[in-house]
Motif scaffolding. Structure first.
Motif, PDB file in Angstrom:
ATOM      1  N   ALA A  23     -92.419  36.050  25.878  1.00  0.00           N
ATOM      2  CA  ALA A  23     -91.770  34.747  25.889  1.00  0.00           C
ATOM      3  C   ALA A  23     -90.261  34.933  25.886  1.00  0.00           C
ATOM      4  O   ALA A  23     -89.722  35.701  25.080  1.00  0.00           O
ATOM      5  CB  ALA A  23     -92.203  33.937  24.680  1.00  0.00           C
ATOM      6  N   LYS A  76     -93.122  27.905  31.607  1.00  0.00           N
ATOM      7  CA  LYS A  76     -93.347  28.281  30.213  1.00  0.00           C
ATOM      8  C   LYS A  76     -92.433  29.411  29.760  1.00  0.00           C
ATOM      9  O   LYS A  76     -92.552  29.902  28.637  1.00  0.00           O
ATOM     10  CB  LYS A  76     -94.803  28.703  30.012  1.00  0.00           C
ATOM     11  CG  LYS A  76     -95.800  27.570  30.224  1.00  0.00           C
ATOM     12  CD  LYS A  76     -97.218  28.039  29.944  1.00  0.00           C
ATOM     13  CE  LYS A  76     -98.210  26.891  30.104  1.00  0.00           C
ATOM     14  NZ  LYS A  76     -99.607  27.324  29.846  1.00  0.00           N
ATOM     15  N   THR A  78     -92.462  32.524  30.468  1.00  0.00           N
ATOM     16  CA  THR A  78     -93.323  33.597  29.985  1.00  0.00           C
ATOM     17  C   THR A  78     -93.760  34.489  31.141  1.00  0.00           C
ATOM     18  O   THR A  78     -94.044  33.992  32.245  1.00  0.00           O
ATOM     19  CB  THR A  78     -94.558  33.023  29.275  1.00  0.00           C
ATOM     20  OG1 THR A  78     -94.122  32.192  28.185  1.00  0.00           O
ATOM     21  CG2 THR A  78     -95.432  34.131  28.720  1.00  0.00           C
TER      22      THR A  78
END
Length: 128
Positions: A23, A76, A78
């Motif tokens: 992340a 996201k 990510t």
């Protein structure tokens, strides 16, 4: 500079699977090429896989080609590494990396210290 946090490591039997996640925060994620390296005890850090900012291009070390898939979700922030058919020799600390200047196609053959940002790593242990 972007901040990176890895997760998803653990203990798995040979032949099993794991999915690592990384992340990112702090900067525009989609500006960065992303990738994974690993470092086994007593060994140098080595390239595993990389992905372009758009996700349209991916690159793999020969040692993981066909067993691992790198992907990213820019919504996201990510990046993922799906690892299948794991082997004891895959045991290592896996590090997420990000860079805006070094093209991911040359990460495998570039000094890893050139890359802009690194996570703290997540341990993957594959038992035989």
């Amino acid at each position: 500079q972007v901040q990176l946090v890895e997760s998803g490591g653990g203990l798995v039997q040979a032949g099993g699977s794991l999915r690592l996640s990384c992340a990112a925060s702090g900067r525009t994620f989609s500006n960065y090429a992303m990738g994974w390296f690993r470092q086994a005890p007593g060994k140098e850090r080595e390239f595993v896989a990389a992905i372009s900012w758009s996700g349209g291009n991916t690159y793999y070390a020969d040692s993981v080609k066909g067993r691992c898939t790198i992907s990213r979700d820019n919504a996201k922030n990510t990046v993922y590494l799906q690892m299948n058919s794991l082997k004891p020799e895959d045991t290592a600390v896996y590090y997420c990396a990000a860079d805006r200047g070094v093209g991911p196609s040359i990460w495998e053959h570039s000094p890893y210290r050139l890359l802009e940002a690194w996570g703290q790593g997540t341990l993957v242990t594959v038992s035989s």
